[in-house]
Write a protein that holds these residues in place. Structure first.
Motif, mmCIF file in Angstrom:
data_model
loop_
_atom_site.group_PDB
_atom_site.id
_atom_site.type_symbol
_atom_site.label_atom_id
_atom_site.label_comp_id
_atom_site.label_asym_id
_atom_site.label_seq_id
_atom_site.Cartn_x
_atom_site.Cartn_y
_atom_site.Cartn_z
ATOM 1 N N ASP A 126 -13.781 12.251 -0.814
ATOM 2 C CA ASP A 126 -13.793 13.670 -1.207
ATOM 3 C C ASP A 126 -12.671 14.010 -2.190
ATOM 4 O O ASP A 126 -12.452 15.180 -2.507
ATOM 5 N N GLY A 127 -11.941 12.985 -2.663
ATOM 6 C CA GLY A 127 -10.927 13.187 -3.688
ATOM 7 C C GLY A 127 -9.504 13.255 -3.171
ATOM 8 O O GLY A 127 -8.551 13.171 -3.960
ATOM 9 N N ARG A 128 -9.322 13.397 -1.898
ATOM 10 C CA ARG A 128 -7.965 13.473 -1.355
ATOM 11 C C ARG A 128 -7.293 12.097 -1.350
ATOM 12 O O ARG A 128 -7.950 11.063 -1.309
ATOM 13 N N VAL A 133 0.833 -1.198 0.000
ATOM 14 C CA VAL A 133 0.000 0.000 0.000
ATOM 15 C C VAL A 133 0.869 1.250 0.000
ATOM 16 O O VAL A 133 1.937 1.297 0.618
ATOM 17 N N ASP A 134 0.396 2.278 -0.735
ATOM 18 C CA ASP A 134 1.123 3.552 -0.712
ATOM 19 C C ASP A 134 0.215 4.746 -0.432
ATOM 20 O O ASP A 134 0.699 5.849 -0.181
ATOM 21 N N ALA A 135 -1.113 4.541 -0.481
ATOM 22 C CA ALA A 135 -2.012 5.663 -0.203
ATOM 23 C C ALA A 135 -3.425 5.162 0.073
ATOM 24 O O ALA A 135 -3.821 4.070 -0.351
ATOM 25 N N VAL A 136 -4.182 5.998 0.765
ATOM 26 C CA VAL A 136 -5.607 5.779 1.004
ATOM 27 C C VAL A 136 -6.369 6.846 0.242
ATOM 28 O O VAL A 136 -6.074 8.043 0.371
ATOM 29 N N LEU A 137 -7.333 6.445 -0.577
ATOM 30 C CA LEU A 137 -8.120 7.367 -1.375
ATOM 31 C C LEU A 137 -9.427 7.687 -0.658
ATOM 32 O O LEU A 137 -10.198 6.784 -0.333
#
Length: 392
Positions: free
Chosen positions: A221-223, A214-218
């Motif tokens: 609200d688009g962030r 994993v590298d990010a959580v979406l």
């Protein structure tokens, strides 16, 4: 009854086994569990075990000299219940014939979309989950916790104490808004900020991204929130899929009376999988807390052994506690039943207060934050009020 089978080998199942012996049942007792471990304590998994201040031996729920005469079947899950043949079918092909059955199959953690098979994405429900998360937290880095319940709040607290950079994402107005209500939950948001945790409220999670890890959580609200580790504490699903089509009535768990009895004679249900009737609410509800799993099986066992004829006192008001950043949060009663809540003593600014929830002027729940003595007195009052309402 010549054989009683307890399906589920966690706290609720062990409590049922203890109650059976304490209430005089001295015949064959079989305890079935899908994990390979004997019963262990789950609350420390998000706190002391993650921090390394408690090891696996400390988690055991059995004392060294305890011998309940149980026949243990571990490492295989129940796959079906044949009521006609009074048999619990197991996934390995075996069957256990039983005259009485205690359903205690708990619940399973819900997972984030897109996180399947992605390294660094965790839930926390079992000992295996806790081992994997503890190893990952030892790597350090950026942790994103998703979910506004107790598991998420406690993991955020523990990880911050371990020195990780922590972001806490909650879809509701504040962490713990579900159990505590929005007003009291918002009064506690600052506890996280006091310790450097970023809290993002009012937005859900669309998914996670990454290659092998994993590298990010979406966010919805688009962030996009960078993450090296993600923990999802987004609720649990009752472990009742194996009962579909059995004839046992299901509704967000096993549908039960106020004593754990089901629509099927000689079958009762306890713990996270059981939706007991709550007289104070006039509705069914699953109580997913340690105290309920420890206390309520005694009533269910009494009903089982008596054929449902025993006079059972109403269940005590639900009680739970949580330790976060050295702050003890305690709650008893049914907050959702209240039409008002007021702080009776102390102040949220001091992270020490007591609040009482009322309906039509009568107390129905109490919240204590670092107010153990006052809270205990109020909890007794609530229990006395329920007991005074009479037998079920």
């Amino acid at each position: 009854m010549n054989t009683v089978a307890v399906v589920g080998a966690s706290l609720a199942g062990l409590s049922a086994a203890r109650a059976l012996r304490a209430q005089g049942y001295d015949r064959r007792l079989v305890l079935i569990g899908d994990e390979t471990h004997r019963p262990y304590d789950r609350p420390p998994l998000s706190k002391e075990f993650l921090k390394g201040s408690m090891d696996e031996a400390d988690l055991s729920l059995e004392s060294d000299d305890e011998d309940l005469g149980i026949e243990w079947i571990l490492g295989t899950r129940a796959d079906g219940l044949d009521l006609g043949g009074r048999t619990v079918r197991l996934a390995d092909g075996r069957g256990v014939r039983a005259d009485g059955v205690v359903l205690a199959t708990g619940s399973s953690a819900r997972r984030l979309p897109g996180g399947e098979g992605l390294a660094g994405v965790h839930v926390l429900r079992t000992l295996e989950d806790a081992r994997a998360l503890r190893d990952d937290l030892a790597r350090g880095g950026r942790l994103v916790v998703v979910g506004g319940g107790f598991v998420g709040a406690e993991v955020a607290s523990t990880a911050r104490q371990l020195g990780l950079d922590v972001t806490y994402v909650v879809s509701g107005p504040a962490p713990l808004a579900g159990p505590l209500g929005p007003a009291m939950a918002e009064a506690l948001v600052g506890v996280h900020g006091d310790h450097g945790v970023r809290v993002l409220c009012g937005t859900g999670v669309r998914g996670v991204t990454g290659g092998e890890r994993v590298d990010a959580v979406l966010l919805e609200d688009g962030r996009s929130i960078p993450a090296d580790i993600v923990v999802a504490g987004i609720g649990a699903t009752p472990g009742t899929d194996w009962l579909v089509g059995s004839g046992v009535e299901l509704w967000n768990g096993v549908l039960c009376g106020a004593d754990g009895t089901t629509n099927v004679p000689e079958v009762v249900a306890v713990g996270d999988c059981a939706a007991w009737y709550e007289p104070a609410l006039g509705a069914h509800r699953r109580i997913e807390h340690w105290t309920g799993a420890n206390e309520r099986p005694a009533a269910a066992v009494a009903a089982l052994l008596s054929g449902g004829t025993a006079s059972i006192a109403p269940p005590r008001p639900p009680y739970f506690w949580s330790d976060q950043y050295g702050v003890r949060i305690q709650f008893a009663g049914h907050g959702a039943h209240a039409d008002s809540v007021a702080i009776e003593d102390g102040s949220p600014d001091d992270r020490s207060f007591l609040a009482v929830y009322r309906r039509a002027g009568a107390p129905v729940a109490v919240l204590g934050v670092n107010r153990a003595k006052q809270f205990t007195r109020w909890r007794r009052q609530l229990a006395t009020a329920v007991a005074g309402a009479g037998l079920v």
